[in-house]
Scaffold this active site. Structure first.
Site, PDB file in Angstrom:
ATOM      1  CG  HIS A 200      21.303  -5.108   3.927  1.00  0.00           C
ATOM      2  ND1 HIS A 200      22.207  -5.959   3.955  1.00  0.00           N
ATOM      3  CD2 HIS A 200      21.062  -4.132   2.808  1.00  0.00           C
ATOM      4  CE1 HIS A 200      22.929  -5.917   3.123  1.00  0.00           C
ATOM      5  NE2 HIS A 200      22.342  -4.839   2.425  1.00  0.00           N
ATOM      6  CD  GLU A 203       9.993   1.204   6.649  1.00  0.00           C
ATOM      7  OE1 GLU A 203      11.033   1.406   7.311  1.00  0.00           O
ATOM      8  OE2 GLU A 203      10.006   1.573   5.371  1.00  0.00           O
ATOM      9  CG  HIS A 321      20.332  -0.835  -5.028  1.00  0.00           C
ATOM     10  ND1 HIS A 321      19.031  -0.827  -4.537  1.00  0.00           N
ATOM     11  CD2 HIS A 321      21.221  -1.527  -4.506  1.00  0.00           C
ATOM     12  CE1 HIS A 321      19.235  -0.716  -3.487  1.00  0.00           C
ATOM     13  NE2 HIS A 321      20.270  -1.401  -3.122  1.00  0.00           N
ATOM     14  CG  ASN A 322      25.568  -2.333  -4.756  1.00  0.00           C
ATOM     15  OD1 ASN A 322      25.070  -1.159  -5.417  1.00  0.00           O
ATOM     16  ND2 ASN A 322      25.597  -3.047  -4.034  1.00  0.00           N
ATOM     17  N   PRO A 370      14.323   3.681  -1.652  1.00  0.00           N
ATOM     18  CG  PRO A 370      15.562   1.452  -0.157  1.00  0.00           C
ATOM     19  CD  PRO A 370      14.792   2.220  -1.875  1.00  0.00           C
ATOM     20  CG  HIS A 396      20.536   3.384  -4.489  1.00  0.00           C
ATOM     21  ND1 HIS A 396      21.041   4.326  -4.155  1.00  0.00           N
ATOM     22  CD2 HIS A 396      21.194   1.723  -3.365  1.00  0.00           C
ATOM     23  CE1 HIS A 396      21.930   4.397  -2.759  1.00  0.00           C
ATOM     24  NE2 HIS A 396      22.224   2.989  -2.450  1.00  0.00           N
ATOM     25  N   GLY A 397      18.418   5.088  -4.004  1.00  0.00           N
ATOM     26  CA  GLY A 397      17.833   5.312  -2.792  1.00  0.00           C
ATOM     27  C   GLY A 397      17.392   6.915  -2.148  1.00  0.00           C
TER      28      GLY A 397
END
Length: 473
Positions: A200, A203, A321-322, A370, A396-397
């Site tokens: 987590h 940013e 995303h979960n 991200p 999702h990343g």
């Protein structure tokens, strides 16, 4: 496992044994090779294909890697009639998600003030295990949050209506506070507006590249602009919900557990009381996660106002995303009501879909992807082929490449922070171990993940950002 290449970036593991459908793997050869090296990602994708009621195929996305039961980067749609719900297809951090805030600041406005900004954000947002929250809440407040999510935050003065209008599901699913275990409530009662630990982060970024000027304009993004990305979820409350319901499922269906290819896939038939209780608790935890990210949004607004004397901090979008949600998808030419499990996967609905917020309906849902604290992050738009190929989903990343244990063996926090500082990235964290675990080298190539998503047409490139300041637990 034998994979057949169907088209470029699309591979299939044929149905065999207990599999009810094939497994589709959406990845380039370099990304696929990483999955093979990891060992169990593809096996997990095929285990998911054994779930009752699963439709079309089990999906593994370009960032796929090993998870709990389901691969992270996994999608499964199961029929509401005769299907099941599996907590492993949602994960322990229920509604772990990402939001992006846009500001009216340019990078030049922030340059020279990076240390002050990262220090202020770190002071305002509790990080690490426990540590309280930006918004003080009592038990009655928590019950309201679990029930209505972002609506409670708005009514309590912690959100603008525009925040709800630019949030997936408007920041509310049909949560049932009574279904949330007491231990989970105790863990969540004063954690609204807390970052947590692990991957987590909060940013500050600068927009460096635009790929689709019209869509970027619709999202309110421009080159050189300062934006803020927040990645967090439901904290200890969500973890406790998942943990306790997995145990309940195991106690309720002991014979099922013994028959599964992986006990982490334990499920309950939709309509059974324990399944309905879990869905209510899971949705309540999702509401908590939205409130949590909203509280951190308020902290960002306070920091920006203090340092730069502007209140122009607006929500571009918030994605989870979960989660598992009821949706309608076309299967074999017919519309089918399904429960779509997205585990480390982002909804990516295309232009024109009625569930895309009105402000973005002409261009598609914003998708927030991200990278890591030393690499790019992206904003995409839901792609035209996402409904056909991936049940309206994309990555999702970047996806982990190295385990946290391996990363801590190979990297040290001090060296990483010094190197990133030399590249213009200011990192502040409560734990040096977390910095090492989240080293850029611990992740896959986010540019390649996005390239594949764009090439497949499931999530199309809009903008790319570089980190400026990063706060971690």
């Amino acid at each position: 496992m034998h994979l057949t290449e169907l088209t470029e970036n699309v591979h299939e593991i044929a149905r065999e044994g207990e599999m009810r459908v094939p497994t589709r793997v959406f990845a380039s050869e370099p990304l696929l090779e990483k999955m093979r090296e990891e060992g169990r990602t593809l096996e997990q994708g095929s285990n998911v294909a054994t779930l009752p009621g699963i439709q079309k195929y089990s999906v593994v996305l370009p960032d796929g890697h090993l998870g709990y039961g389901f691969p992270i980067g996994g999608v499964a749609a199961v029929a509401m009639d005769g299907g099941v719900v599996s907590p492993g297809g949602i994960g322990f951090d229920i509604n772990c998600g990402v939001r992006v805030l846009r500001t009216d600041l340019d990078y030049d406005d922030v340059r020279g003030h990076e240390q002050a900004l990262v220090d202020r954000l770190y002071d305002l947002v509790p990080c690490g295990l426990g540590r309280g929250g930006y918004v003080r809440t009592d038990r009655d407040d928590l019950e309201g949050i679990l029930a209505v999510g972002m609506e409670w935050m708005r009514d309590a003065g912690h959100a603008r209506q525009a925040d709800l209008d630019h949030c997936e599901e408007s920041g509310r699913l049909p949560g049932d506070p009574d279904a949330v275990p007491e231990d989970a409530k105790r863990r969540g009662v004063n954690q609204v507006g807390s970052l947590g630990s692990g991957n987590h982060f909060l940013e500050v970024q600068r927009v460096t590249d635009l790929y689709d000027a019209a869509t970027a304009d619709a999202f309110g993004l421009r080159e050189g602009q300062v934006v803020v990305m927040i990645h967090s979820g439901s904290r200890g409350l969500g973890h406790q919900v998942c943990q306790e319901y997995i145990r309940r499922f195991e106690r309720t269906y002991p014979d099922l557990v013994d028959s599964l290819p992986d006990r982490q896939l334990v499920y309950a038939p939709l309509g059974d009381p324990v399944a309905e209780d879990y869905l209510g608790a899971m949705y309540a935890a999702a509401n908590f996660a939205w409130a949590n990210r909203q509280a951190m949004t308020q902290a960002v607004r306070e920091a920006v106002a203090d340092l730069f004397d502007t209140d122009a901090v607006d929500l571009v979008y918030d994605v989870c995303h979960n989660v598992a949600k009821e949706e309608t998808h076309t299967v074999d030419g017919e519309d089918v009501e399904v429960l779509v499990h997205r585990k480390g996967a982002t909804r990516a609905f295309p232009a024109g879909h009625p569930d895309v917020p009105e402000a973005y309906r002409d261009v598609g849902q914003p998708v927030l992807l991200p990278g890591s604290m030393g690499t790019h992050s992206y904003v995409l738009a839901g792609g035209e082929r996402s409904m056909e190929l991936t049940f309206g989903s994309t990555a999702h990343g970047a996806g982990r490449l190295k385990s946290r244990t391996q990363a801590k063996r190979e990297y040290t926090a001090g060296d990483l922070q010094q190197r990133l500082r030399s590249e213009g990235v200011y990192v502040k964290a409560r734990s040096g171990a977390t910095v090492a675990e989240e080293a850029p080298g611990a992740y896959k190539d986010v540019d390649e993940v996005v390239r594949v998503s764009d090439a497949l047409g499931i999530g199309t490139k809009v903008a790319r950002m570089r980190p400026v300041c990063n706060v971690k637990g």
